[in-house]
Design a protein around this motif. Structure first.
Motif, mmCIF file in Angstrom:
data_model
loop_
_atom_site.group_PDB
_atom_site.id
_atom_site.type_symbol
_atom_site.label_atom_id
_atom_site.label_comp_id
_atom_site.label_asym_id
_atom_site.label_seq_id
_atom_site.Cartn_x
_atom_site.Cartn_y
_atom_site.Cartn_z
ATOM 1 N N VAL A 22 -12.774 12.137 -9.988
ATOM 2 C CA VAL A 22 -13.070 12.518 -8.607
ATOM 3 C C VAL A 22 -12.577 13.929 -8.319
ATOM 4 N N GLN A 23 -13.058 14.467 -7.220
ATOM 5 C CA GLN A 23 -12.639 15.776 -6.717
ATOM 6 C C GLN A 23 -12.117 15.590 -5.295
ATOM 7 N N GLN A 24 -11.311 16.561 -4.851
ATOM 8 C CA GLN A 24 -10.849 16.568 -3.464
ATOM 9 C C GLN A 24 -12.032 16.354 -2.522
ATOM 10 N N GLU A 25 -11.840 15.517 -1.506
ATOM 11 C CA GLU A 25 -12.835 15.213 -0.462
ATOM 12 C C GLU A 25 -13.958 14.276 -0.910
ATOM 13 N N ASP A 26 -13.939 13.798 -2.168
ATOM 14 C CA ASP A 26 -14.914 12.783 -2.574
ATOM 15 C C ASP A 26 -14.691 11.499 -1.783
ATOM 16 N N LEU A 27 -15.783 10.782 -1.479
ATOM 17 C CA LEU A 27 -15.655 9.463 -0.869
ATOM 18 C C LEU A 27 -15.131 8.459 -1.894
ATOM 19 N N VAL A 28 -14.203 7.607 -1.484
ATOM 20 C CA VAL A 28 -13.756 6.500 -2.339
ATOM 21 C C VAL A 28 -13.670 5.231 -1.491
ATOM 22 N N PHE A 29 -13.819 4.093 -2.156
ATOM 23 C CA PHE A 29 -13.573 2.833 -1.437
ATOM 24 C C PHE A 29 -12.783 1.889 -2.311
ATOM 25 N N LEU A 30 -12.064 0.995 -1.654
ATOM 26 C CA LEU A 30 -11.220 0.029 -2.354
ATOM 27 C C LEU A 30 -11.623 -1.378 -1.952
ATOM 28 N N LEU A 31 -11.514 -2.307 -2.904
ATOM 29 C CA LEU A 31 -11.625 -3.726 -2.584
ATOM 30 C C LEU A 31 -10.307 -4.354 -3.003
ATOM 31 N N GLY A 32 -9.777 -5.231 -2.163
ATOM 32 C CA GLY A 32 -8.485 -5.805 -2.529
ATOM 33 C C GLY A 32 -7.981 -6.797 -1.504
ATOM 34 N N TYR A 33 -6.755 -7.220 -1.724
ATOM 35 C CA TYR A 33 -6.168 -8.279 -0.913
ATOM 36 C C TYR A 33 -4.946 -7.781 -0.130
ATOM 37 N N PRO A 34 -5.154 -6.900 0.869
ATOM 38 C CA PRO A 34 -4.005 -6.399 1.637
ATOM 39 C C PRO A 34 -3.260 -7.539 2.331
ATOM 40 N N GLY A 35 -1.927 -7.428 2.355
ATOM 41 C CA GLY A 35 -1.098 -8.552 2.792
ATOM 42 C C GLY A 35 -1.024 -8.791 4.286
ATOM 43 N N ARG A 36 -0.435 -7.836 5.043
ATOM 44 C CA ARG A 36 -0.131 -8.140 6.438
ATOM 45 C C ARG A 36 -0.069 -6.853 7.244
ATOM 46 N N THR A 37 -0.797 -6.797 8.363
ATOM 47 C CA THR A 37 -0.631 -5.683 9.304
ATOM 48 C C THR A 37 -0.492 -6.246 10.715
ATOM 49 N N TYR A 38 -0.104 -5.401 11.641
ATOM 50 C CA TYR A 38 0.188 -5.847 13.009
ATOM 51 C C TYR A 38 -0.420 -4.899 14.038
ATOM 52 N N ARG A 39 -1.642 -4.474 13.779
ATOM 53 C CA ARG A 39 -2.212 -3.419 14.623
ATOM 54 C C ARG A 39 -2.652 -3.918 15.993
ATOM 55 N N HIS A 40 -2.954 -5.254 16.080
ATOM 56 C CA HIS A 40 -3.436 -5.756 17.364
ATOM 57 C C HIS A 40 -2.307 -6.193 18.282
ATOM 58 N N ARG A 41 -1.072 -6.094 17.770
ATOM 59 C CA ARG A 41 0.045 -6.520 18.602
ATOM 60 C C ARG A 41 0.296 -5.511 19.731
ATOM 61 N N THR A 42 0.982 -5.995 20.738
ATOM 62 C CA THR A 42 1.223 -5.167 21.930
ATOM 63 C C THR A 42 2.454 -4.270 21.738
ATOM 64 N N SER A 43 2.676 -3.430 22.732
ATOM 65 C CA SER A 43 3.825 -2.526 22.708
ATOM 66 C C SER A 43 5.141 -3.312 22.630
ATOM 67 N N SER A 44 5.179 -4.497 23.236
ATOM 68 C CA SER A 44 6.448 -5.249 23.218
ATOM 69 C C SER A 44 6.803 -5.682 21.798
ATOM 70 N N PHE A 45 5.787 -6.015 20.994
ATOM 71 C CA PHE A 45 6.066 -6.362 19.598
ATOM 72 C C PHE A 45 6.607 -5.148 18.850
ATOM 73 N N VAL A 46 5.939 -4.005 18.976
ATOM 74 C CA VAL A 46 6.352 -2.816 18.235
ATOM 75 C C VAL A 46 7.772 -2.400 18.661
ATOM 76 N N ALA A 47 8.033 -2.465 19.956
ATOM 77 C CA ALA A 47 9.374 -2.105 20.439
ATOM 78 C C ALA A 47 10.421 -3.050 19.840
ATOM 79 N N TYR A 48 10.067 -4.349 19.773
ATOM 80 C CA TYR A 48 10.977 -5.344 19.178
ATOM 81 C C TYR A 48 11.278 -4.986 17.719
ATOM 82 N N GLU A 49 10.244 -4.640 16.975
ATOM 83 C CA GLU A 49 10.409 -4.262 15.570
ATOM 84 C C GLU A 49 11.240 -2.988 15.450
ATOM 85 N N GLN A 50 10.895 -1.992 16.241
ATOM 86 C CA GLN A 50 11.470 -0.658 16.113
ATOM 87 C C GLN A 50 12.912 -0.621 16.608
#
Lengths: 702, 702
Positions: free
Chosen positions: B240-268
């Protein structure tokens, strides 16, 4: 060994030979240096070991915070902690005297090589030659100073054994502190960022020079008036862009570019690793002692800092030497040079020149351990070092005043002893013991003839280690040199008193003294021979390369130029050459050395950058990076743009650029300065230092 | 809370809705995912907690060195240290079984939300709802597995309290080790480079899946034959070269992007700092113990490594949260959302939704110290953790086999106990004592109702600290759980035996058990309420933003795409997205983790890069950097170019990208992979692994 296109710390004598127009300068050569008239050089000063520049008609000097550090600390009191809070003299009469600070201005130079070298006789040994050169220099300096009272005369060796210049310096002794930012700005990043880019340190401060009302140099006096320099540097708040030409004027300390591969190998394989190993061990010990109490931490702080600085410098150098493969590169060049010598009967005498130099370094290697231990004993034990200074003082004071080493002349004697007493503050007996035991253990491996006599009594005994420890314990139990009164007492005694001393440490040094004498003789013989060989070598090299050579840095005034330039220190890493206020925010943790004043954070947040903004970066530039050729002593050098306007203030080099002492590298040689826009923005926004901004003729602030 | 343009770990169910052409894909969507036919997805496998991909028609799997680590270590013997020397099975019969390794392939998915949510009754408490959801999931999984013997059924929560998918996985259990580079290549940079760019780690290895001669899944048997996948990934050695498109397939474990500010504040503000403080203290203690002897160093090595990894991850997250000011950003978004809710009577019921969620987190805050101490007690004392597992085991074994937690089913019981016994190897009683004293000291501050009973007896006494220490000393002096035989003995005993135990540690856990029950109840109530609130919130958000939402990562198969892209982590620092062999040379010190094999250094020196050279960089690319959206579990994910050819192997994220768990950032979210050209060049030049290169159909090597 070769002189590359952009390499060069040009002595002022070389400036007429440079094609600065071609290099991109927009000002004329004689605006930079003009022996017939005033020029930019008249704005450049040496401030103790640093460089500075006049930035107003009233003797205002811009230099680094770390250069003015001693003055700021001394001016501080428990009520007014200027180190912590910064300092701004609202009016001129609030400017604080900085005793111990001396400002010098280069006034003239003269080639005195013949007067020195003509004193050497063919029949002399290397050691004698070395002695006679030192003596001639002393005579020339003394005579010159008699002709110009108040000026300082200094002979500098430009090419060893070949070229010597007599520099005359105007000395100004009433120096005062005018402005300093808080330590958290002036030392932002501390040891961690030291020798590092990207940098965000506001390492600047202002001092002012005063003279007697009649304009003559004078010691501090409230009646004194500001010195009016012949010329001062004009500041441009336009700043610089990537790839702009910049040049520096300053007093770089020491480089070794003309030395042979044998010298570099000696440094790389022997000296630096040995010092690094010793300091590593000592720092570890001091670090663990410092955990015990705040008091012990303070006692050791400055020694840890100094040694850590050296270690980081050496690590950088060793990395650079390896990356550039400098020893091999020099060997390859020397092979070509040998072929050149062999090809021309004119150089008949120089057939074995490089081998002779190598032979000296082989001999230095043989003596290395001896040299190392004797040199680092005083650096390891403050009390031993004090004993040594007192002993030297007693011997020197036997001589007529004008033949003594300058520290022991009547004029400076009290100051020397006061400084000695000051060092007692950092003495911690357990550290002294541990350091002495450590280094003396290494001394047991010396050959019989070079080993301190005291060790001989037990090194073949069944328990030499215990006996050595007992010796050190006893040294420290039976010395009184940690008492100020005793140091002062000894400082008045004649050499005979030392011979019958009952102070164990004095006694120990007196026992070692013959070894120190022996070392000095060996060193004189080596340097006498090297001086002569290097002079011969230079002739050959000049003929071979058919070009002018630039002498190694030696603390005299130099010009260097280059460009604001990015660099790539490692695979996939690229550094932009201008840092910004945003980097201060990113690095700030609230803990020293990243404890930015909250008021400064607020000001950055408000983003009122005014005319100091770098539009493309959308911020105020903080530090700049450039590929000029600098070394220690260039601290405080003004950075000028192509028009000769001041745009920055040099204060450090990038890690990989510690290699500068041995070789300049287009890839790695990068120096670091404070961008003048940060200086001005900070003074205006944070300190409201309008008096100084007006004095520097900065166009009306907001 | 918002879903940005390039953010996205898209579930396979979303692939049909994506405009991949517009994004720059050159292959058709149905070549990636096609429920009617084979597609690239059939080449993607889960290897224990990692991802892998088939790279030949004979079941050859490419995954990370760190994913195959356990197999490599287990295959090693004193005579053959494959961890140190690497491993290459010259012929197929030399491939080494990797017991404990399981490969799963996603075969289908089905929405089961209704079946689960219909079991919830209005009258139920939050805790009861939580319980009933767990129960429904258990029933659905059991039924599905009965229908498809040998397959694994797993219900995954896509949107909490809202969407549940039943995934069916084909399970392959005869996994063998085929190839691994030496540790000094596969782990090059170790802990120091972990989470860092630029990177130079050859974190790759090969395994192979075998099945019974009739093609059905089977446990290890020498008669087994290679599995023939429906599809395997084709490798492109063009790279590949810089700026080439790439894609991944896989089994990512856990994210919390839909949680509210109160969750993030609790974590942080609460959870991460508390864990960091505890681990910092524990690492310091283990570090100093490790200095005492090599044996102690080995005992503590993996725990230090694991905790250091967590610490670095948390430090990165805390930095990222602060830089992005995520809590404030989420609060601002929530304010707009509240205005939207208030503006439309349709959302009448949701008026206080965000306040209700916040109230739960306030309650969680109140219980935080209690939760933290109970959760980190077993993580601090291995013997306490063993006591707890044995107690749980005894209780679970009272239930019918199919109602037990899976670790305690008859099928897996021996394995569970064997794993428990293995943990005894790292037990060091002084560490146990120190950790227990440390965490139990914190427990003394708990309110009376939540404090372990044992502590109540002395916390108001004059010397509570001494008594606590005496308690811990006595716990460890009067337990026999550090003996394997005793652990096995206890593993066979019924719950009644625990009540009358004379083992001090068992007894201590039994005393604490009611507190653990209490904690579970509280947590069930919280998660029951949050599930329901989050489901409501999602409805509102979808109406507000009028767009599809991508569920948080949950260990199910995902697609993510982006570009090979540089980044600027700090002021004035810029990282190129492709590293090279020269970086390996630069980093190599000869000392772990920078101890490159000298043969590899020689090969780099010879510079015979052949067709794997990146012409512009004049070297073989080693690692690549891209802005796709990944998290833990994506280790081993194949990196494809726009044509769907394998060009890299994902294995880590950049330091700043640890923030991915909470938010994706165009500036900071960067993942790191091994460039396939390094894999191929290394296999060819260093290992001469021609059999495998041929099997992968790499065009004829030199």
């Amino acid at each position: 060994m070769t002189s590359h296109a952009r390499e060069g710390m040009f002595p002022i004598s070389e400036i007429p030979n440079l094609d600065l127009k071609k290099a991109g300068f927009e000002i004329e050569k004689d605006e930079i240096y003009n022996p017939e008239n005033t020029s930019l050089l008249d704005a450049i000063v040496k401030v103790n070991g640093c460089t500075g520049s006049f930035v107003s008609s009233q003797g205002l000097i811009l230099t680094n915070h770390h250069c003015a550090y001693g003055a700021i600390r001394r001016a501080s009191t428990p009520e007014h902690d200027y180190l912590a809070d910064g300092f701004y003299a609202l009016t001129r009469d609030k400017e604080i005297p900085a005793p111990g600070f001396r400002v010098r201005i280069t006034r003239s130079y003269e080639d005195v090589s013949d007067r020195i070298l003509s004193a050497i006789k063919e029949s002399m040994s290397w050691g004698e030659r070395s002695e006679v050169i030192k003596k001639q220099i002393n005579i020339i300096e003394t005579q010159a100073e008699k002709k110009h009272p108040g000026w300082r005369a200094e002979v500098s060796e430009m090419f060893s054994g070949k070229t010597y210049l007599l520099f005359m310096y105007e000395m100004l002794n009433d120096v005062r502190l005018v402005y300093a930012p808080p330590r958290s700005v002036g030392e932002f990043g501390g040891e961690i960022d030291n020798w590092m880019w990207p940098r965000h340190t506001g390492d600047f401060s202002f001092m002012r020079v005063y003279v007697a009302p009649d304009g003559s140099p004078a010691e501090y006096d409230p009646e004194n008036v500001p010195y009016e320099p012949k010329r001062f540097a004009r500041i441009s708040s336009q700043g610089v862009q990537q790839e702009d030409l910049v040049f520096l004027l300053g007093y770089p300390g020491r480089t070794y570019r003309h030395r042979t591969s044998s010298f570099v190998a000696y440094e790389q394989e022997l000296r630096m690793p040995a010092v690094a190993e010793l300091y590593d061990w000592q720092i570890d010990l001091m670090d663990s002692l410092s955990m015990e109490s705040r008091e012990l931490a303070l006692k050791h702080a400055s020694r840890i800092k100094g040694r850590a600085n050296t270690m980081k410098n050496y690590r950088g150098k060793l990395l650079g030497l390896e990356r550039l493969d400098l020893v091999e590169k020099k060997r390859a060049e020397e092979k070509l040079l040998k072929a050149f010598i062999a090809s021309d009967p004119q150089w008949q005498e120089d057939q074995d020149l490089l081998e002779k130099i190598e032979a000296i370094y082989n001999e230095k290697q043989d003596y290395f351990q001896f040299d190392f231990i004797l040199s680092y004993l005083p650096r390891s034990s403050t009390l031993f070092s004090i004993a040594r200074t007192l002993h030297t003082a007693a011997q020197e004071r036997q001589k007529p005043d004008d033949e003594r080493k300058s520290a022991y002349t009547d004029r400076r004697y009290n100051e020397t002893i006061d400084n000695l007493v000051l060092r007692l503050k950092t003495v911690h007996l357990p550290t002294e013991k541990a350091f002495l035991k450590h280094i003396l253990t290494q001394a047991t491996d010396l050959p019989d003839s070079l080993r301190p006599k005291r060790l001989n009594t037990f090194i073949h005994s069944p328990h030499p280690k215990q006996q050595l420890h007992a010796l050190v314990d006893s040294l420290l139990e039976h010395t009184e040199l940690h008492q100020e009164s005793k140091v002062r007492e000894w400082s008045a005694l004649p050499p005979t008193a030392f011979k019958s001393s009952r102070d164990a440490m004095i006694d120990f040094y007196v026992d070692l003294y013959p070894l120190y004498e022996k070392l000095e003789k060996i060193e004189n013989a080596h340097s006498g021979a090297l001086d002569a060989y290097h002079a011969q070598l230079l002739d050959v090299q000049m003929a071979y390369q058919d070009q002018r050579f630039i002498p190694d840095a030696n603390g005299t005034l130099r010009l260097t130029y280059g460009h604001i330039r990015s660099y790539s220190p490692r695979d996939a890493v690229h550094y932009h050459p201008i840092s910004t206020l945003q980097g201060i925010m990113e690095k700030t943790t609230g803990l020293e050395p990243f404890d930015t004043p909250s008021r400064l954070l607020d000001l950055i947040d408000i983003a009122d950058y005014g005319r100091f903004e770098h539009k493309a970066l959308n911020s105020v530039p903080v530090c700049i990076l450039y590929d000029t050729d600098t070394t220690g002593g260039n601290s405080g050098s003004p950075v000028f743009n192509a028009r000769g306007e001041l745009v920055g203030l040099n204060f450090d080099r990038a890690f990989e650029a510690t290699i500068n002492d041995y070789a300049w590298s287009a890839d790695y040689s990068r120096s670091i300065g404070v961008d003048v826009r940060y200086i001005l923005w900070f003074m205006q926004s944070y300190s409201h230092a309008h008096r100084l901004l007006q004095e520097m003729e900065i166009p009306g602030g907001s």
